[in-house]
Design a protein around this motif. Structure first.
Motif, short mmCIF file in Angstrom:
data_model
loop_
_atom_site.label_atom_id
_atom_site.label_comp_id
_atom_site.label_asym_id
_atom_site.label_seq_id
_atom_site.Cartn_x
_atom_site.Cartn_y
_atom_site.Cartn_z
N UNK A 203 -1.94 14.49 -2.41
CA UNK A 203 -0.92 13.80 -2.12
C UNK A 203 -0.85 13.55 -0.31
N UNK A 204 -1.47 15.72 0.82
CA UNK A 204 -1.29 15.15 1.51
C UNK A 204 -2.39 14.76 2.67
N UNK A 205 -3.69 14.25 1.58
CA UNK A 205 -5.41 13.38 2.10
C UNK A 205 -5.16 11.62 1.95
N UNK A 206 -4.14 11.77 0.22
CA UNK A 206 -4.27 10.52 0.89
C UNK A 206 -3.31 9.43 1.53
N UNK A 207 -1.85 9.61 1.46
CA UNK A 207 -1.10 9.32 2.20
C UNK A 207 -1.88 9.04 3.80
N UNK A 208 -2.54 10.18 4.16
CA UNK A 208 -3.38 10.32 5.72
C UNK A 208 -4.35 9.35 5.82
N UNK A 209 -4.79 8.90 4.36
CA UNK A 209 -6.03 7.64 4.47
C UNK A 209 -5.36 6.63 4.66
N UNK A 210 -3.83 6.33 4.51
CA UNK A 210 -3.05 5.27 4.46
C UNK A 210 -3.27 5.70 5.58
N UNK A 211 -2.39 6.08 6.29
CA UNK A 211 -2.15 6.41 8.12
C UNK A 211 -2.46 5.34 9.02
N UNK A 212 -4.26 5.96 8.39
CA UNK A 212 -5.46 6.18 9.73
C UNK A 212 -5.15 3.83 9.26
N UNK A 213 -5.12 4.01 8.43
CA UNK A 213 -5.84 1.65 7.78
C UNK A 213 -4.53 1.54 8.52
N UNK A 214 -3.29 2.21 8.23
CA UNK A 214 -2.30 1.20 9.03
C UNK A 214 -1.76 1.21 10.47
N UNK A 215 -2.83 2.50 11.25
CA UNK A 215 -2.75 2.58 12.80
C UNK A 215 -3.73 1.40 12.87
N UNK A 216 -5.18 1.01 12.08
CA UNK A 216 -6.28 0.05 12.83
C UNK A 216 -5.29 -1.49 12.51
N UNK A 217 -4.24 -1.54 11.73
CA UNK A 217 -4.02 -3.07 11.10
C UNK A 217 -2.69 -2.71 11.87
N UNK A 218 -2.15 -2.54 12.47
CA UNK A 218 -0.85 -2.85 13.34
C UNK A 218 -1.67 -3.28 14.71
N UNK B 82 1.19 -5.82 5.52
CA UNK B 82 2.01 -5.51 4.97
C UNK B 82 1.49 -4.55 3.68
N UNK B 83 0.42 -4.88 3.07
CA UNK B 83 -0.33 -4.40 1.87
C UNK B 83 -0.15 -2.47 2.18
N UNK B 84 -0.66 -2.50 3.26
CA UNK B 84 -0.88 -1.13 3.57
C UNK B 84 0.30 -0.24 3.65
N UNK B 85 1.43 -1.04 4.08
CA UNK B 85 2.70 -0.51 4.33
C UNK B 85 3.87 0.21 3.19
N UNK B 86 3.18 -1.68 2.11
CA UNK B 86 3.83 -1.84 1.14
C UNK B 86 2.90 -0.41 0.18
N UNK B 87 2.03 -0.17 0.06
CA UNK B 87 1.59 1.23 -0.11
C UNK B 87 1.68 2.89 -0.37
N UNK B 88 1.63 2.14 0.93
CA UNK B 88 2.29 3.99 1.32
C UNK B 88 3.39 4.44 1.21
N UNK B 89 4.66 3.22 1.51
CA UNK B 89 6.23 3.53 0.27
C UNK B 89 5.47 3.69 -1.17
N UNK B 90 4.94 3.26 -1.96
CA UNK B 90 4.30 3.56 -3.10
C UNK B 90 4.12 4.79 -3.02
N UNK B 91 2.97 5.12 -1.91
CA UNK B 91 2.36 6.69 -2.19
C UNK B 91 3.85 7.54 -2.24
N UNK B 92 4.71 7.42 -1.57
CA UNK B 92 5.45 8.54 -1.13
C UNK B 92 7.09 8.96 -2.31
N UNK B 93 6.67 7.11 -2.78
CA UNK B 93 7.76 7.01 -4.31
C UNK B 93 7.13 7.74 -4.73
N UNK B 94 6.16 8.13 -5.09
CA UNK B 94 5.05 9.05 -6.06
C UNK B 94 5.46 10.55 -6.34
#
Length: 213
Positions: free
Chosen positions: A36-51, A121-133
């Motif tokens: 969970x930790x490194x997976x969500x960190x991977x998504x966070x990194x992409x979110x920052x780039x996307x923003x 949008x996809x990156x943020x939604x995927x982050x939401x998915x990872x949290x729900x999991x």
């Protein structure tokens, strides 16, 4: 509760105005059994780039519209509302930067605006998915949670595989879906978790707020 929640990401209005989003602190090293930790960190990194790229596209689109004395478009799509700060243009620099970045003018900037917003949008939604999991919000995927997350994408779970293999698999799934703009696929996976009783909790909302700022 007995009411089944809607299967759309609860992202609207989460991304509040910001001048230049601070870089997220590096996630603490995960133990060998963590995914969970490194997976969500991977998504966070992409979110920052996307923003960042979205903000630049938005600022230039707004600049081109102002040259034509037209009202710029609102930064919103079906599942996400994003309000950039009034100072966003400072991320670009002088107006000439927009002309150099988008020699095709307004049409090119607007196309990039739509593309980068969709990616965010996809990156943020995927982050939401990872949290729900992470069903019990303990910051880890248990074996059962990891199995459900994987199976929501049609991926197999085998107990003899190492956490590193599952992490690489999930990272690759995120990268593939994001590049393909696969929001529909992602929402199907989210629905799979909801059918199993997973929910978007207050803790998940707080975590999503943090990464959205």
């Amino acid at each position: 509760s007995g009411t089944r929640p809607r299967l759309f990401p609860l992202i609207p209005l989460l991304l509040c105005a910001w001048l230049s989003a601070p870089t997220l602190a590096e996630a603490a090293p995960a133990d060998p059994g963590d995914v969970f930790g490194p997976f969500t960190a991977h998504i966070q990194k992409q979110i920052q780039s996307d923003k960042q790229v979205f903000s630049k596209a938005h600022a230039c689109t707004e600049w081109f519209y102002k040259q034509l004395h037209k009202k710029p478009p609102r930064a919103a799509v079906e599942h996400v509302a994003y309000r950039t700060p009034l100072q966003t243009s400072r991320l670009i620099g002088e107006p000439a930067d927009c002309a150099a970045r988008y020699p095709g003018g307004l049409d090119a900037a607007r196309e990039d605006f739509n593309r980068t917003q969709a990616s965010l949008t996809v990156s943020l939604t995927f982050y939401e998915f990872a949290l729900v999991g992470d069903r019990n919000d303990d910051g880890r995927y248990s074996a059962a949670e990891l199995q459900d997350v994987l199976e929501s994408f049609g991926l197999s779970f085998q107990t003899e595989r190492s956490p590193a293999v599952y992490l690489a698999t999930l990272d690759a799934e995120f990268d593939t879906i994001r590049k393909a703009g696969g929001l529909e696929t992602l929402m199907t996976s989210m629905g799979f978790l909801y059918e199993k009783g997973y929910r978007f909790t207050s803790g998940d909302r707080a975590a999503l707020n943090r990464v959205s700022q």
